[in-house]
Design a protein around this motif. Structure first.
Motif, PDB file in Angstrom:
ATOM      1  N   TYR A  87       0.686  -1.316   0.044  1.00 22.07           N
ATOM      2  CA  TYR A  87       0.060   0.046   0.130  1.00 22.07           C
ATOM      3  C   TYR A  87       0.799   1.075  -0.086  1.00 22.07           C
ATOM      4  O   TYR A  87       0.362   2.441   0.028  1.00 22.07           O
ATOM      5  N   CYS A 148      -3.995   1.384  12.834  1.00 19.15           N
ATOM      6  CA  CYS A 148      -4.786   0.228  11.843  1.00 19.15           C
ATOM      7  C   CYS A 148      -6.023   0.402  12.804  1.00 19.15           C
ATOM      8  O   CYS A 148      -6.035   0.044  13.829  1.00 19.15           O
ATOM      9  N   VAL A 235     -10.816   1.086   5.692  1.00 16.58           N
ATOM     10  CA  VAL A 235     -10.976   1.204   4.365  1.00 16.58           C
ATOM     11  C   VAL A 235     -11.886   0.410   3.459  1.00 16.58           C
ATOM     12  O   VAL A 235     -12.491   0.754   2.425  1.00 16.58           O
ATOM     13  N   HIS A 321      -3.673   5.882   7.581  1.00 17.68           N
ATOM     14  CA  HIS A 321      -2.597   5.406   8.335  1.00 17.68           C
ATOM     15  C   HIS A 321      -1.294   4.950   7.510  1.00 17.68           C
ATOM     16  O   HIS A 321      -0.205   5.608   7.806  1.00 17.68           O
ATOM     17  N   MET A 322      -1.563   4.170   6.561  1.00 17.65           N
ATOM     18  CA  MET A 322      -0.305   3.975   5.485  1.00 17.65           C
ATOM     19  C   MET A 322       0.137   5.250   5.010  1.00 17.65           C
ATOM     20  O   MET A 322       1.279   5.252   4.814  1.00 17.65           O
TER      21      MET A 322
HETATM   22 FE1  SF4 Z   1      -5.576  -1.380   8.622  1.00 19.66          FE
HETATM   23 FE2  SF4 Z   1      -5.392   0.292   6.874  1.00 19.66          FE
HETATM   24 FE3  SF4 Z   1      -5.018  -2.339   6.603  1.00 19.66          FE
HETATM   25 FE4  SF4 Z   1      -7.379  -1.212   6.888  1.00 19.66          FE
HETATM   26  S1  SF4 Z   1      -6.296  -0.700   5.196  1.00 19.66           S
HETATM   27  S2  SF4 Z   1      -6.353  -3.126   7.954  1.00 19.66           S
HETATM   28  S3  SF4 Z   1      -6.964   0.272   8.346  1.00 19.66           S
HETATM   29  S4  SF4 Z   1      -3.625  -0.853   7.697  1.00 19.66           S
END
Ligand code: SF4
Ligand code: 13P
Length: 363
Positions: A87, A148, A235, A321-322
């Protein structure tokens, strides 16, 4: 098979990646301020840009190149390896990443690296996992607030309550949890191996926490009864089956690939369901003319750079977060050697067992 909600209410919800934040010195100056350095970086990185020009416009590249050069030089100097999750944005993923992949690949490869320093370009639970598997190495995360929603949905107290309510039932934790939660569980899993991990336990009933949607997906793939938790990825839970039917109507023949963190109506519309690495492999093997990756937005750009024959429809659901991880923060992290990720040794010893049990399962 059967899917059951555990019925246990969460005790409390801490901040994701609960790390104490301390102010630090200013980030180093943008290396691009030095025009000669910027020109040299662009010249040196020409072959790399040839691979990325499909996904990064030239003006943006001019801003990225000095950072990429500075990070690559510092990695060599400090014997550092960058773990980049699928990501990450393309300039990070393709520009500075050494070990690339989904959560499972990053965990497995992190255990093999001979670098002295690991920089986790991903979220906090991934950095903790790297630290669990490399207790004697320095593990850095460029932004300790990269959390997350799944990791913050469950606490060690919650797991202890589940154990008391379901005595004797093994507990599988998704890798998207804190080390403290992993320490309370029997074995870890990722989206790439969840069914295999659940079935490896030889139990007719298994607790699979914290993602309710991954648990539903696994329940649909096995005879084991799955008891779950109410966590969700902020997400993936935003996608809907209706949205995907819209893509099919607009572009007949489009292939839909979904991550198992998506709700069941989304997975029902998908041609393939799998981890981020599974989706990438599917695109490379099948070479579809048009595809939609029902997952975090940056992944399509990373795959597009390597799959010139496929067109990508891109619903842009970003993981906030990413997206905290950026080239300037990575450079800052290598210069200042911050933020270091540590795990209490007593917690680490138990959490490591859960991760190692997963990593050591026969392929
Ligand atoms: Fe967690 Fe972001 Fe992955 Fe969703 S996309 S599981 S919020 S790290
Ligand atoms: P993968 O293990 O499939 O890379 O998933 C990690 C993640 O955070 C998905 O949202």
């Amino acid at each position: 098979m059967a899917f059951v909600d555990s019925g246990i209410e969460p005790v409390r919800h801490p901040m994701p990646g609960a790390v104490k934040w301390e102010p630090r010195e200013r980030a180093p100056a943008h290396p691009g301020f030095d025009a000669a350095y910027a020109r040299e970086a662009i010249r040196e990185l020409k072959p790399l840009y040839a691979r990325l020009e499909r996904v990064i416009p030239p003006l943006e590249w001019a801003g990225h190149a000095p950072y990429i050069k500075a990070i690559r030089d510092l990695k060599r100097e400090k014997n550092a390896a960058i773990l980049a999750h699928n990501y990450m944005t393309p300039e990070i993923f393709h520009g500075v990443g050494d070990i690339l992949g989904d959560s499972l690949q990053l965990a497995k490869e992190a255990a093999k690296t001979d670098a002295d320093v690991i920089v986790q370009c991903g979220v906090h639970f991934m950095a903790e996992t790297a630290k669990l598997l490399n207790p004697n190495k320095t593990v850095l995360i460029p932004d300790p607030h990269a959390g997350c929603s799944l990791a913050s949905s469950v606490t060690p107290e919650d797991v202890r309550a589940l154990r008391a309510a379901y005595p004797g039932v093994p507990i599988v934790t998704y890798v998207n949890t804190s080390a403290a939660v992993k320490a309370e569980c029997d074995i870890c899993c990722t989206s790439a191996n969840a069914v295999k991990v659940v079935e490896s336990l030889g139990s007719p009933r298994v607790l699979l926490i914290p993602d309710q949607y991954l648990a539903r997906y696994v329940a649909s793939q096995t005879k084991v009864e799955i008891v779950s938790w109410k966590g969700a990825c902020e997400v993936h839970e935003r996608f809907t089956g209706e949205e995907l039917r819209g893509y099919r109507e607009a572009e007949p023949g489009i292939k839909i690939l979904a991550h198992p963190e998506c709700p069941p109506d989304v997975i029902a519309e998908a041609d393939y369901t799998g981890s981020t690495a599974g989706m990438i492999k599917w695109v490379k093997d099948e070479k579809p003319a048009r595809v939609v990756l029902v997952t975090e937005c940056s992944m399509a750009a990373n795959v597009a750079a390597e799959a010139p024959d496929t067109n990508f429809t891109r619903p842009c659901n970003l993981c906030p977060h990413m997206k905290r991880i950026s080239l300037p923060k990575i450079l800052d992290s290598l210069v200042t050697m911050k933020e270091e990720v540590t795990v209490d040794p007593k917690i680490a010893a138990r959490a490591r067992l859960a991760v190692e049990r997963m990593v050591n399962l026969p392929v």
